[in-house]
Design an enzyme around this catalytic site. Structure first.
Site, PDB file in Angstrom:
ATOM      1  N   TRP A 220       0.885  -9.939   3.020  1.00 46.90           N
ATOM      2  CA  TRP A 220       0.332  -9.243   1.845  1.00 46.90           C
ATOM      3  C   TRP A 220       0.986  -9.815   0.576  1.00 46.90           C
ATOM      4  CZ3 TRP A 220      -1.073  -7.309   6.301  1.00 46.90           C
ATOM      5  CH2 TRP A 220      -2.033  -6.282   6.408  1.00 46.90           C
TER       6      TRP A 220
ATOM      7  N   ARG B 258     -14.689   3.678   3.044  1.00 45.26           N
ATOM      8  CA  ARG B 258     -15.452   2.630   2.359  1.00 45.26           C
ATOM      9  C   ARG B 258     -16.131   1.760   3.400  1.00 45.26           C
ATOM     10  NH1 ARG B 258     -10.197   0.341   2.470  1.00 45.26           N
ATOM     11  NH2 ARG B 258      -9.451   1.711   0.846  1.00 45.26           N
TER      12      ARG B 258
ATOM     13  N   ASN C 137      -3.744 -11.439   2.533  1.00 42.56           N
ATOM     14  CA  ASN C 137      -4.564 -10.241   2.679  1.00 42.56           C
ATOM     15  C   ASN C 137      -5.355  -9.911   1.413  1.00 42.56           C
ATOM     16  OD1 ASN C 137      -5.261  -7.716   4.202  1.00 42.56           O
ATOM     17  ND2 ASN C 137      -4.344  -6.811   2.382  1.00 42.56           N
ATOM     18  N   GLU C 138      -6.677  -9.929   1.534  1.00 41.35           N
ATOM     19  CA  GLU C 138      -7.607  -9.472   0.483  1.00 41.35           C
ATOM     20  C   GLU C 138      -7.393 -10.165  -0.851  1.00 41.35           C
ATOM     21  OE1 GLU C 138      -7.206  -5.214   0.554  1.00 41.35           O
ATOM     22  OE2 GLU C 138      -8.271  -5.030   2.458  1.00 41.35           O
TER      23      GLU C 138
ATOM     24  N   GLU D 202     -10.061  -5.890   9.223  1.00 38.29           N
ATOM     25  CA  GLU D 202      -9.475  -4.607   8.810  1.00 38.29           C
ATOM     26  C   GLU D 202     -10.627  -3.671   8.514  1.00 38.29           C
ATOM     27  OE1 GLU D 202      -6.248  -4.517   5.911  1.00 38.29           O
ATOM     28  OE2 GLU D 202      -7.053  -2.638   5.116  1.00 38.29           O
TER      29      GLU D 202
ATOM     30  N   THR E 142       0.838  -1.211   0.000  1.00 37.10           N
ATOM     31  CA  THR E 142       0.000   0.000   0.000  1.00 37.10           C
ATOM     32  C   THR E 142       0.864   1.248   0.000  1.00 37.10           C
ATOM     33  OG1 THR E 142      -1.879  -1.035   1.124  1.00 37.10           O
ATOM     34  CG2 THR E 142      -1.864   1.360   1.044  1.00 37.10           C
TER      35      THR E 142
END
Length: 596
Positions: free
Chosen positions: A64, A309, A110-111, A187, A22
């Site tokens: 990640w 969000r 992650n995601e 998160e 990120t």
């Protein structure tokens, strides 16, 4: 620290994977297959500092990105699940062996996608290493499809202890509830830490449970300690983004956190109450099962509590009188301590985590007059404390004259201060073969593209300095290690980083092992502004200098002008940077910037 500030219960850290996550890359404990080092990066330090303050804080690790070798040539961590499980379990074992840190929970990826086969193998590998106490969270993405898979796969259901969803908007789904597992917002928040950010955090801390039955909410991120012009600047519970000045700011979200965390602890239980106030807002009630009670009330309005969000549907909150009835064993409570926050949007003057006179409870009943944009904590606990801290140092811009010769024998961290790696990893290095001036250097060490989480660049790059810089002179000694097509650069006015690093523009001065040079307006090297012969060779130290003034750029090699009169059109300001042509070993020394 318990009963001080945010008094956090959980610290979730990234398991560095050498890839962009990120706002930068974090180094892996295993850059290469035959490599193990449990002293890279800052997460070990952070976890130890957290444990010093609160020995009972829970620790979570989540990857990640992954080093490229795990994928065996594929950008995918599940083709060889035994290798990935070994890699993750090594991190947990290393945390204990080298830092005496017990990791409590481990995530998957992650995601990104999960693999049921991998999750089961991870549980098996943990158990085989005596790590039965480490719990598995899955899948740090949406509620589905993990919940659906767990409903139809009894072994998967057995090995996943917690379903963790990201940015759930305070809502869950029927399948997740049907699993009867603990549900976490693993998160959330990720919102600019002004008053609206504090309002977002207050609303979701309560409503994640009220609307979605989530018993833990984890903020990304803990402290905004990265250059503010990187993505999601200041999206932390507090801000500390000037290590050169020491300036920091304790923002509103810290005190919103305290309303919950100072008056509850892991192991407390939410009471089954309606949780919705008649005229908008919410409340939760928790107990330790030993007679203590904590009630947290929030009345955040729609415009003052929007998170980054997901999108928030409009709702109305009005001033109201709320009456609470304590039943069962709590009927005997006669007094509740009270802590209060009012987010001041009209006056720009907020009251944050302020003790108010206790509330008297008469035969299990009390009433409060609630205004909008307020948070109240009412509790039987007497331990609440705002505490004091000295005024932080004054804010200062990044030094306009900055040097680093990397001459440090036992560095406290593996990376040099103020450099923010955006692709690749730049580490302190000791050059045992160089008896001259370049024993201690900074070396780019990622030599294979990682299993990426974001769109990492194809070049390695580390940024430094002040995003507002326009006129700069940058000098750095460089050493190309790769004989064939190796190359390095120094750059100024770099305008992008983080998840957007591939699209970085600026002014890049490259030299290559084949004796050529290039000047480009972008990191990808497509926009060539000038090129020619330089006489540079690999495995020889060279000094590059880049001068940017107004709309003109010039460059020198080993103190002699190499090119000049390149016109700068694209970017008007930005960071300085160093980097490499590809994922390759290269070294840098005697870095110096002068900005005017």
């Amino acid at each position: 620290m318990p009963n001080f500030g945010a008094s956090l219960h959980i610290l979730k850290v990234e398991i560095g994977g050498d890839g962009q996550s990120t706002d930068g890359t974090e180094p892996s404990h295993m850059h290469y297959e035959n490599d193990e080092n449990y002293f890279r990066g800052y997460e070990w330090w952070l976890m130890k500092e957290a444990k010093k303050r609160n020995p009972n804080i829970k620790l979570i690790g989540l990857p990640w990105a992954f080093p490229g070798w795990i994928g065996r040539g594929q950008n995918w961590p599940y083709n060889h699940p035994d290798v990935t499980a070994y890699y993750i379990v090594s991190w947990i074992l290393g945390a204990k062996q080298y830092h005496n840190l017990d990791i409590d929970y481990i995530g998957i990826w992650n995601e990104r996608s999960f693999s049921s086969k991998y999750i089961k193998l991870l549980r098996y590998t943990l158990d085989k290493q005596g790590l039965q106490r480490v719990r598995i969270i899955a899948s740090d993405n949406m509620w589905e499809p993990i919940s659906f898979f767990m409903m139809f796969d009894s072994e998967l259901h057995q090995v996943v202890d917690i379903i963790g969803a990201h940015y759930p908007g305070t809502r869950t789904v029927p399948n997740a509830l049907a699993t009867q597992k603990k549900l976490w917002a693993s998160e959330d928040y990720s919102t600019f830490n002004d008053e609206v950010g504090a309002g977002c955090w207050a609303r979701i801390l309560n409503q994640n449970y009220v609307n979605g039955n989530m018993t833990s909410t984890i903020a990304w991120n803990l402290v905004a300690s990265y250059y503010e012009d990187l993505p999601f600047g200041r999206d932390g519970l507090m801000t500390a983004q000037e290590p050169w000045s020491g300036c920091y700011a304790v923002e509103g979200p810290i005190w919103i956190t305290a309303h919950t965390t100072q008056f509850t602890h892991p192991g407390w239980h939410y009471l089954q109450v309606d949780g919705r106030l008649e005229h908008g807002g919410s409340y939760v009630a928790l107990t330790d099962g030993l007679g203590n009670l904590t009630i947290i009330i929030e009345t955040m309005t729609y415009r003052h509590s929007q998170c980054i969000r997901p999108p928030l549907l409009p709702f109305i909150v009005l001033p109201q009188k709320a009456t609470f009835y304590l039943k069962g064993s709590f009927h005997k409570v006669t007094i509740l301590k009270m802590w209060y926050t009012k987010l001041g949007f009209k006056s720009a003057n907020s009251t944050l985590f302020h003790p108010l006179p206790p509330v008297k409870v008469h035969e299990g009943m009390f009433s409060l007059n609630l205004d909008v944009d307020e948070v109240y904590t009412l509790t039987t606990l007497t331990t609440g404390r705002k505490g004091t801290y000295p005024d932080p140092p004054q804010s200062k811009p990044f030094p306009s004259n900055y040097k680093d010769d990397f001459n440090i024998r036992n560095p406290p961290f593996s990376e040099a201060p103020h450099f923010a790696d955006q692709t690749g990893v730049f580490e302190y290095f000791v050059n045992t073969s160089d008896p001259g001036d370049h024993i201690f250097t900074l070396r780019q060490v990622v030599v294979q593209r990682p299993i990426t989480w974001a769109s990492d660049a194809d070049q390695a790059i580390s940024i430094i300095g002040d995003f507002k810089w326009v006129n700069v002179s940058i000098t750095c000694d460089v050493y190309i290690e790769h004989l064939g097509n190796g190359g390095v650069f120094i750059a100024g006015r770099v305008n992008n980083g983080g998840i957007y690093v591939r699209h970085s523009k600026g002014l890049f001065f490259w030299v290559f092992a084949d004796g050529t040079y290039q000047v480009t307006g972008d990191l990808s090297g497509k926009e060539v502004l000038m090129k020619g012969m330089s006489g540079v060779r690999a495995r020889v130290w060279h000094t590059l200098t880049l001068n940017l003034k107004g709309s003109s750029a010039s460059g020198s090699l080993n103190g002699y002008p190499l090119w000049e009169n390149v016109t700068l059109s694209e970017t008007s300001h930005g960071w300085a940077a160093i980097g490499t042509r590809s994922f390759e070993f290269a070294q840098f020394d005697n870095f110096h910037i002068e900005a005017s």
